[in-house]
Design a protein around this motif. Sequence first.
Motif, PDB file in Angstrom:
ATOM      1  N   VAL A  51       0.839  -1.205   0.000  1.00 17.25           N
ATOM      2  CA  VAL A  51       0.000   0.000   0.000  1.00 17.25           C
ATOM      3  C   VAL A  51       0.872   1.254   0.000  1.00 17.25           C
TER       4      VAL A  51
ATOM      5  N   VAL B  63      -8.331   0.780  -1.371  1.00 17.03           N
ATOM      6  CA  VAL B  63      -7.751  -0.203  -0.463  1.00 17.03           C
ATOM      7  C   VAL B  63      -8.855  -1.089   0.088  1.00 17.03           C
ATOM      8  N   ASP B  64      -8.681  -2.404  -0.056  1.00 17.81           N
ATOM      9  CA  ASP B  64      -9.626  -3.359   0.519  1.00 17.81           C
ATOM     10  C   ASP B  64      -9.278  -3.613   1.975  1.00 17.81           C
ATOM     11  N   ALA B  65     -10.278  -3.667   2.813  1.00 11.83           N
ATOM     12  CA  ALA B  65     -10.037  -4.049   4.201  1.00 11.83           C
ATOM     13  C   ALA B  65      -9.490  -5.473   4.238  1.00 11.83           C
TER      14      ALA B  65
ATOM     15  N   ILE C 236      -7.331  -0.925  12.353  1.00 13.93           N
ATOM     16  CA  ILE C 236      -7.097   0.296  11.588  1.00 13.93           C
ATOM     17  C   ILE C 236      -5.873   1.047  12.087  1.00 13.93           C
TER      18      ILE C 236
ATOM     19  N   PHE D 190      -2.796   1.014   9.986  1.00 13.27           N
ATOM     20  CA  PHE D 190      -2.775   1.815   8.767  1.00 13.27           C
ATOM     21  C   PHE D 190      -2.385   3.272   9.026  1.00 13.27           C
TER      22      PHE D 190
ATOM     23  N   ARG E 201      -1.541   6.490   6.159  1.00  9.40           N
ATOM     24  CA  ARG E 201      -2.709   7.365   5.972  1.00  9.40           C
ATOM     25  C   ARG E 201      -2.345   8.470   4.981  1.00  9.40           C
TER      26      ARG E 201
ATOM     27  N   LEU F 254     -10.081   3.475   2.163  1.00  8.23           N
ATOM     28  CA  LEU F 254     -10.236   2.085   2.605  1.00  8.23           C
ATOM     29  C   LEU F 254     -11.715   1.764   2.764  1.00  8.23           C
ATOM     30  N   TYR F 255     -12.111   0.564   2.308  1.00  3.36           N
ATOM     31  CA  TYR F 255     -13.522   0.174   2.333  1.00  3.36           C
ATOM     32  C   TYR F 255     -13.688  -1.146   3.089  1.00  3.36           C
TER      33      TYR F 255
ATOM     34  N   SER G 275     -12.900  -3.813  -3.936  1.00  8.32           N
ATOM     35  CA  SER G 275     -12.312  -2.752  -4.760  1.00  8.32           C
ATOM     36  C   SER G 275     -12.774  -2.788  -6.213  1.00  8.32           C
TER      37      SER G 275
ATOM     38  N   ILE H  85     -12.735   4.919   7.891  1.00  8.02           N
ATOM     39  CA  ILE H  85     -13.105   3.658   7.260  1.00  8.02           C
ATOM     40  C   ILE H  85     -14.433   3.862   6.547  1.00  8.02           C
TER      41      ILE H  85
ATOM     42  N   LEU I 260      -8.151   7.976   3.376  1.00 13.48           N
ATOM     43  CA  LEU I 260      -7.485   7.441   4.566  1.00 13.48           C
ATOM     44  C   LEU I 260      -7.011   8.567   5.485  1.00 13.48           C
TER      45      LEU I 260
END
Length: 615
Positions: free
Chosen positions: A361, A377-379, A393, A396, A400, A406-407, A427, A477, A496
């Motif tokens: 990432v 970004v996929d969780a 989280i 991350f 950021r 991020l989803y 995504s 998020i 993010l």
Amino acid sequence: MPTHTTYPGVYVEELPSSIRSITTVTTSVTAFVGHTRRGPLNEPVRITSFADFERRFGGLTSRSPVSYAVHQFFGNGGAVAVIVRVAKAGSGTEAQVTLESTEGRSQCPVLTVHAKEPGVWGDGLRLAVDHDTPCPDETFNLQVLDAHGTARESFTGLSMDPGSGRFVETVVNAGSSLIRGAAVGEGRPDPSGTVSKPFHHELPDLTVELTVKIGEVEREFTLYDPDCDGEPPCDVTELALLLEHKLRSLPDAPGKHAFAGAQVISFGRRIQVVGGSTDPGDVVRFLGECANDLGLEASVNPPVFPLCGGEDGDPPGPRDLIGSEARKSGLQALRDIPDVNLLALPELASYASVDDQLTVVSAAQRLCQERRMFLLVDAPAAWGSVDAARAGIGAFDAVRDNHAALYFPHLQLTDPLTGRLRSFPPSGALAGVIARTDGERGVWKAPAGTEARLAGVHGLTVKLTDRENGLLNPLGINCLRTFPMVGPLVWGARTLQGSDALDSEWKYVPVRRLALHVEESLLRGLQWVVFEPNNEQLWQQIRLNASAYLHTLFEKGAFQGGTPRQAYFVKCDKDTTTEADVENGIVNVVVGIAPVKPAEFVIVKIQQLAGQFDL
């Protein structure tokens, strides 16, 4: 050029316009980087439909999250995608076959043919060779078939002479999307099937009984019967037609189509016999002394030459996805590709190590900053609950950035390969929703809300309530929710860097993406300024062109304010470009915009009124 006047009268001269328009760039072309079944390695390929993906990259496979993401992208409104196939370094093998020649004194390899890309898919390719050319003693034809015998590509009049304009390496390697060849010896490849010896000008006695065997099926027949077959053949071409008719009249074995599909080709003074099968074991053999007298036992080869030995590459690891800038591999393959706006890496969600995810990432965000792209970004798949997301989280925080969002959570869809429900990283579908929103409303509209429905999604791996959504949203998020009568949809639009604690000016996805869109459009639209005289006339043209472009966005609703003065400004004059700047060849343009921010919280206040009495 000035008009040359020679006679009294009126002259008409066309003057070029001084106005140069700034064209808006794309907003939703999505790059997918990761493992696919086939396709060129580390080479970006632009596609416009999932049918293109199936043709170039082999379609869906359970080992490729990218294949499902691309399927969901087009299913949700995506229009253009760029695919970069990446495999683990050192893995993957191309299928191949070596064709041999018996034209010399001994049998020797002359042409090696490889599938153009690594993978098991190459094992399904078949080659057919014949010498039916205008120069049957010097050139040959090469046909590429699939496992079902369908012709995919055909190359005629090939030569093994490097000095020829039809040299096999030059023609095949430049024109084929399936194979590449390398000459490894002298002489032509032998034809596929059974090839006779040369016939003399007068054909031998054809009223003979022949025995033919295709694979394990054996049949007997009369080559020429004066009572049934009419006039006898008078040349090799007519002999080929007669033999083909006889073979096709023979009964096939159950489940076989070898005799019914038999083909007999004449070239020069020879004939070539091929059974109607792509099974290399279905070799055509003519048995007995009569066949030998006719020269039908001269050269016996399989009906096709199959490629074999292909192996799929292993899924890429973090280093493979990041790639090398020097070799333009992995993510770095996108550096020289214009008009890429979104980046999706669906394989990251399944990585067991969070550190590996963050490493990729971080590299992807650096690329997005340099190329003005936005990362989806996929969780992580391990986030199976709200508590897991809140606890995870924090990792991350190191990545950021306002060029990424991020989803959470993952989607539940029917797997087209098995017909069963399974979870997928979101995504791919999100990129499709963003593309659809951009097309219908504009890049300044948040890709969220009741219009941002996720097509084909049956459910979500974690069902969120309003309170749970309220715990995740302030952390940056973006939640995916399911609402009655509407179904699954996107219910968040923060980058993010959109955590409440960071208080960033790039908090919202549409604000960041609108700025990227404006930056790229101005960058390309002002290229004409380079090397122009750096004076007030140039500055005025820059102000005019940039203002016209921004005013178009203002009229579409991209900016705040009721007037253009409140929505944007363009400044390029002696205050922004000093004499020192002019001396150094610099012109400074200052552009300001007031982007529209999404209405994230809608508060409705209701007040009860007491009864009123009229006096």
